[in-house]
Design an enzyme around this catalytic site. Structure first.
Site, PDB file in Angstrom:
ATOM      1  N   HIS A  97       0.830  -1.061  -0.226  1.00 45.10           N
ATOM      2  CA  HIS A  97      -0.118   0.061   0.022  1.00 45.10           C
ATOM      3  C   HIS A  97       0.828   1.225  -0.052  1.00 45.10           C
ATOM      4  CE1 HIS A  97      -4.355   1.198   1.173  1.00 45.10           C
ATOM      5  NE2 HIS A  97      -3.944   1.643   0.117  1.00 45.10           N
ATOM      6  N   ASP A 119     -10.052  -0.601   3.694  1.00 41.80           N
ATOM      7  CA  ASP A 119      -8.779  -1.393   4.280  1.00 41.80           C
ATOM      8  C   ASP A 119      -8.932  -1.869   5.759  1.00 41.80           C
ATOM      9  OD1 ASP A 119      -6.230  -1.680   5.253  1.00 41.80           O
ATOM     10  OD2 ASP A 119      -5.229  -0.069   3.969  1.00 41.80           O
ATOM     11  N   HIS A 121      -6.863  -1.508   7.983  1.00 43.21           N
ATOM     12  CA  HIS A 121      -6.046  -0.736   8.792  1.00 43.21           C
ATOM     13  C   HIS A 121      -6.034   0.770   8.334  1.00 43.21           C
ATOM     14  CE1 HIS A 121      -4.037  -4.688   8.080  1.00 43.21           C
ATOM     15  NE2 HIS A 121      -3.707  -4.459   9.326  1.00 43.21           N
ATOM     16  N   ASP A 123      -3.708   2.977   8.040  1.00 45.40           N
ATOM     17  CA  ASP A 123      -2.442   3.458   7.565  1.00 45.40           C
ATOM     18  C   ASP A 123      -2.170   4.769   7.584  1.00 45.40           C
ATOM     19  OD1 ASP A 123      -2.523   0.785   6.500  1.00 45.40           O
ATOM     20  OD2 ASP A 123      -2.983   1.367   4.473  1.00 45.40           O
ATOM     21  N   HIS A 136       4.260   1.016   4.493  1.00 37.12           N
ATOM     22  CA  HIS A 136       2.751   0.911   4.012  1.00 37.12           C
ATOM     23  C   HIS A 136       1.614   1.280   5.227  1.00 37.12           C
ATOM     24  CE1 HIS A 136       2.042  -3.479   4.980  1.00 37.12           C
ATOM     25  NE2 HIS A 136       2.574  -3.129   5.907  1.00 37.12           N
ATOM     26  N   ASP A 224      -7.335  -1.837  -0.279  1.00 38.81           N
ATOM     27  CA  ASP A 224      -6.481  -2.799   0.260  1.00 38.81           C
ATOM     28  C   ASP A 224      -7.322  -4.143   0.395  1.00 38.81           C
ATOM     29  OD1 ASP A 224      -4.879  -4.546   2.111  1.00 38.81           O
ATOM     30  OD2 ASP A 224      -4.053  -2.741   2.852  1.00 38.81           O
ATOM     31  N   ASP A 226      -6.679  -6.614   2.137  1.00 42.16           N
ATOM     32  CA  ASP A 226      -7.194  -7.024   3.512  1.00 42.16           C
ATOM     33  C   ASP A 226      -8.098  -6.501   4.262  1.00 42.16           C
ATOM     34  OD1 ASP A 226      -6.167  -4.593   4.752  1.00 42.16           O
ATOM     35  OD2 ASP A 226      -3.996  -5.125   5.090  1.00 42.16           O
ATOM     36  N   GLU A 269      -1.874  -4.988  -1.969  1.00 47.67           N
ATOM     37  CA  GLU A 269      -1.679  -5.839  -0.999  1.00 47.67           C
ATOM     38  C   GLU A 269      -1.872  -7.345  -1.345  1.00 47.67           C
ATOM     39  OE1 GLU A 269       0.325  -5.284   1.421  1.00 47.67           O
ATOM     40  OE2 GLU A 269       0.027  -3.192   1.789  1.00 47.67           O
TER      41      GLU A 269
HETATM   42 MN   LIG Z   1      -3.426  -0.512   3.638  1.00 46.99          MN
END
Ligand SMILES: [Mn+2]
Length: 301
Positions: A97, A119, A121, A123, A136, A224, A226, A269
């Site tokens: 990312h 996402d 997260h 980030d 990232h 992302d 994830d 990712e």
């Molecule tokens: Mn991310």
């Protein structure tokens, strides 16, 4: 409209190897043919040149590989800016990312944009708050102007940063302590998994769209993989349980497409080494199609 595919085989922003193979894995899942079947002209621009980790040194344990990430970010920003300037749609394939530091800023050249960041997260770490030193996990904070000036300014301090009140994060469920403080200071909208469970994706994405689309020239979507529950998307470097379903993610992409304001998108990712049967890359292709206007027949029209 023409879609420009831009691959970024970068793993320098992450701890895990293999994510550099993400662009190949996504292309392997018939990305170009599927986009052409939707009626788009597709130009694959190839990959941005990225140094491998063995060629780079960690000079700062809190900003790992920054010396190599800065020039890559500049190259990505240039490619994305050129694509948007030509009124094409950049579709950026990752890669970790950290590539969005360049892609989003490139899209923001000469225009005001809102950003939707799907996402697990946010980030939103900085060198002061990062538990890992992996860049990232800092991309969105850097885009909002927080963090190391080398990655905030890129090559030109006149390129505006993203207004943090025009940022919405969807699907967050793993937020570090200092990162939370950064988010509160910045004023970005966070629609975490709890809110999505409580109010549903429709309400969450409507709120996000309302927040990021006011007084902007376009919306950029950074997805992302994830964000998805790991049962759907196992091929990611930092899986977090209890994530988005496939349909929730499609719905988010479909509703963003309906705004007609989407000007570019990242798919990041994807790590084929950790995947099974390339399923995470295949799913990423499906989300790109949804974000680019594919509709499921509603039985009427
Ligand atoms: Mn991310």
């Amino acid at each position: 409209m023409q879609i420009d595919i831009i691959g970024v085989p970068i793993d320098l922003g992450a701890d895990r190897r293999g994510v550099d193979m993400g662009p190949s894995a996504i292309r392997y899942s018939h990305l170009q043919n599927r986009l052409e079947a939707l009626g788009y002209t597709v130009q694959d621009e190839g990959n941005i040149e990225v140094a491998i980790a063995e060629m780079c040194k960690i000079t700062d344990a809190k900003m790992k590989y920054i010396d190599c990430i800065v020039p890559v970010s500049r190259r990505i920003a240039g490619a994305v800016a050129t694509s948007v300037q030509a009124k094409n749609f950049p579709l950026v394939l990752g890669g970790d990312h950290s590539l969005s530091i360049g892609s989003v800023r490139g899209a923001a050249r000469n225009r005001k944009i809102g950003v939707i960041w799907i996402d697990a997260h946010p980030d939103f770490n900085t060198a002061e708050t990062t538990p890992s030193g992996n860049i990232h996990g800092m991309s969105l904070a850097l885009l909002a102007g927080m963090g190391d000036p080398r990655l905030v300014q890129l090559w030109d301090e006149n390129i505006p940063v993203i207004d943090p009140t025009k940022i919405a994060i969807i699907g967050a469920r793993d937020v570090d302590g200092g990162e939370k403080a950064n988010l509160q200071k910045a004023g970005a909208l966070v629609m975490g998994m709890e809110q999505i469970d409580r109010y549903g994706m429709v309400a969450a994405i409507e709120k996000a769209i309302e927040r990021v689309s006011r007084d902007v020239d376009g919306i950029y979507l950074s997805l992302d993989m994830d964000a998805l529950d790991p049962q759907h998307a196992p091929g990611v470097g930092t899986p977090v349980p209890a994530g988005l379903t496939q349909r929730e993610t499609h719905l988010a992409c479909e509703m963003i497409a309906e705004t007609n304001k989407l000007i570019g998108m990242d798919l990041v990712e994807v790590n084929p080494i950790l995947d099974g049967q390339n399923k995470t890359a295949a799913l990423a292709v499906e989300f790109a199609l949804s974000a680019l206007g594919r509709r499921i027949w509603n039985g009427q029209s």
